[in-house]
Design a protein around this motif. Structure first.
Motif, PDB file in Angstrom:
ATOM      1  N   ARG A   1      27.267  60.882  13.372  1.00  0.00           N
ATOM      2  CA  ARG A   1      26.148  60.066  12.898  1.00  0.00           C
ATOM      3  C   ARG A   1      25.949  60.267  11.402  1.00  0.00           C
ATOM      4  O   ARG A   1      26.149  61.350  10.880  1.00  0.00           O
ATOM      5  CB  ARG A   1      24.872  60.455  13.632  1.00  0.00           C
ATOM      6  CG  ARG A   1      24.936  60.167  15.111  1.00  0.00           C
ATOM      7  CD  ARG A   1      23.899  59.185  15.435  1.00  0.00           C
ATOM      8  NE  ARG A   1      23.858  58.867  16.843  1.00  0.00           N
ATOM      9  CZ  ARG A   1      23.385  57.717  17.254  1.00  0.00           C
ATOM     10  NH1 ARG A   1      22.941  56.837  16.412  1.00  0.00           N
ATOM     11  NH2 ARG A   1      23.343  57.455  18.531  1.00  0.00           N
TER      12      ARG A   1
ATOM     13  N   PRO B   1      23.105  60.022   8.224  1.00  0.00           N
ATOM     14  CA  PRO B   1      21.641  60.155   8.146  1.00  0.00           C
ATOM     15  C   PRO B   1      20.948  58.796   8.131  1.00  0.00           C
ATOM     16  O   PRO B   1      21.404  57.855   7.475  1.00  0.00           O
ATOM     17  CB  PRO B   1      21.414  60.894   6.823  1.00  0.00           C
ATOM     18  CG  PRO B   1      22.724  61.543   6.511  1.00  0.00           C
ATOM     19  CD  PRO B   1      23.786  60.684   7.118  1.00  0.00           C
TER      20      PRO B   1
ATOM     21  N   ARG C   1      18.297  56.042   7.078  1.00  0.00           N
ATOM     22  CA  ARG C   1      17.729  55.742   5.760  1.00  0.00           C
ATOM     23  C   ARG C   1      16.247  55.403   5.871  1.00  0.00           C
ATOM     24  O   ARG C   1      15.792  54.920   6.902  1.00  0.00           O
ATOM     25  CB  ARG C   1      18.459  54.536   5.142  1.00  0.00           C
ATOM     26  CG  ARG C   1      19.923  54.795   4.946  1.00  0.00           C
ATOM     27  CD  ARG C   1      20.641  53.532   4.535  1.00  0.00           C
ATOM     28  NE  ARG C   1      20.609  52.580   5.660  1.00  0.00           N
ATOM     29  CZ  ARG C   1      21.107  51.366   5.613  1.00  0.00           C
ATOM     30  NH1 ARG C   1      21.661  50.910   4.518  1.00  0.00           N
ATOM     31  NH2 ARG C   1      21.048  50.573   6.664  1.00  0.00           N
TER      32      ARG C   1
ATOM     33  N   ALA D   1      21.721  58.142  12.383  1.00  0.00           N
ATOM     34  CA  ALA D   1      20.866  59.097  13.097  1.00  0.00           C
ATOM     35  C   ALA D   1      19.415  58.699  12.859  1.00  0.00           C
ATOM     36  O   ALA D   1      19.100  57.948  11.928  1.00  0.00           O
ATOM     37  CB  ALA D   1      21.115  60.506  12.571  1.00  0.00           C
TER      38      ALA D   1
ATOM     39  N   ALA E   1      15.963  58.669  11.449  1.00  0.00           N
ATOM     40  CA  ALA E   1      15.315  59.179  10.240  1.00  0.00           C
ATOM     41  C   ALA E   1      14.080  59.988  10.586  1.00  0.00           C
ATOM     42  O   ALA E   1      13.669  60.868   9.838  1.00  0.00           O
ATOM     43  CB  ALA E   1      14.950  58.022   9.306  1.00  0.00           C
TER      44      ALA E   1
ATOM     45  N   ALA F   1      15.098  63.568  11.129  1.00  0.00           N
ATOM     46  CA  ALA F   1      15.384  64.214   9.847  1.00  0.00           C
ATOM     47  C   ALA F   1      14.108  64.587   9.115  1.00  0.00           C
ATOM     48  O   ALA F   1      14.097  65.515   8.305  1.00  0.00           O
ATOM     49  CB  ALA F   1      16.235  63.286   8.985  1.00  0.00           C
TER      50      ALA F   1
END
Length: 177
Positions: free
Chosen positions: A6, A8, A10, A67, A69, A72
């Protein structure tokens, strides 16, 4: 066959900021974006910020290998609920019309999306069903996303079915509240 790694997810954030001299400015998290100078016309700057967020949404293509966000950002989008990031990525607009000063676009997974308040789904990953057999794709394919954006972004021209129609007054006494 191993799943593809994956990338990251945005995010783009457009913010309207008021200043002590009664002017407002617009900032964007994308450094390459050019913003207008400060202005005393808050309504015009709000329209510009909304249009700028809409432009990012039009240009963004949701990546099927993105992935979440939200994960993250340590689930900051939905602080009150925890979820395991899962599912295809979606492009979400997060905008609280009551506050009305921040527009955030983000690639968020299907598990986290319903947990985030004040959102509208603006796009879905196109290639996420490619690995499934054709019969399974037909059964699981989501309906095309209708672009309805919170916070005054929608217009009668963009989504005529979303415009609420009022019935004409037919006479008789009106109800009072």
């Amino acid at each position: 066959m191993l799943p593809a790694p994956r990338v990251p997810g945005r995010t783009w954030t457009v913010r309207l900021t008021g200043h002590a001299d009664h002017t407002v400015s617009v900032t964007c998290s994308t450094g390459a974006c050019r913003m207008p100078p400060r202005s005393k016309d808050a309504a015009a700057m709000r329209r510009f910020a909304a249009e700028h967020a809409r432009a990012h949404a039009r240009l963004a293509t949701v990546r099927p290998d993105a992935a979440c966000a939200c994960g993250a950002a340590d689930c900051a989008f939905h602080e009150d609920a925890r979820a395991s990031c899962a599912g295809a990525p979606l492009l979400l607009l997060v905008h609280n019309p009551a506050v009305g000063q921040v527009w955030t676009l983000a690639e968020i997974c299907q598990a986290c999306a319903p947990l985030i308040p004040h959102t509208a789904v603006l796009g879905r990953a196109q290639g996420s069903l490619a690995a499934r057999p054709a019969a399974e794709q037909a059964a699981a394919a989501p309906a095309p996303a209708r672009v309805v954006v919170a916070g005054g972004f929608s217009s009668p021209e963009a989504a005529p079915e979303a415009v609420a129609r009022r019935r004409p007054h037919r006479g008789g006494p009106r109800r009072t509240r």
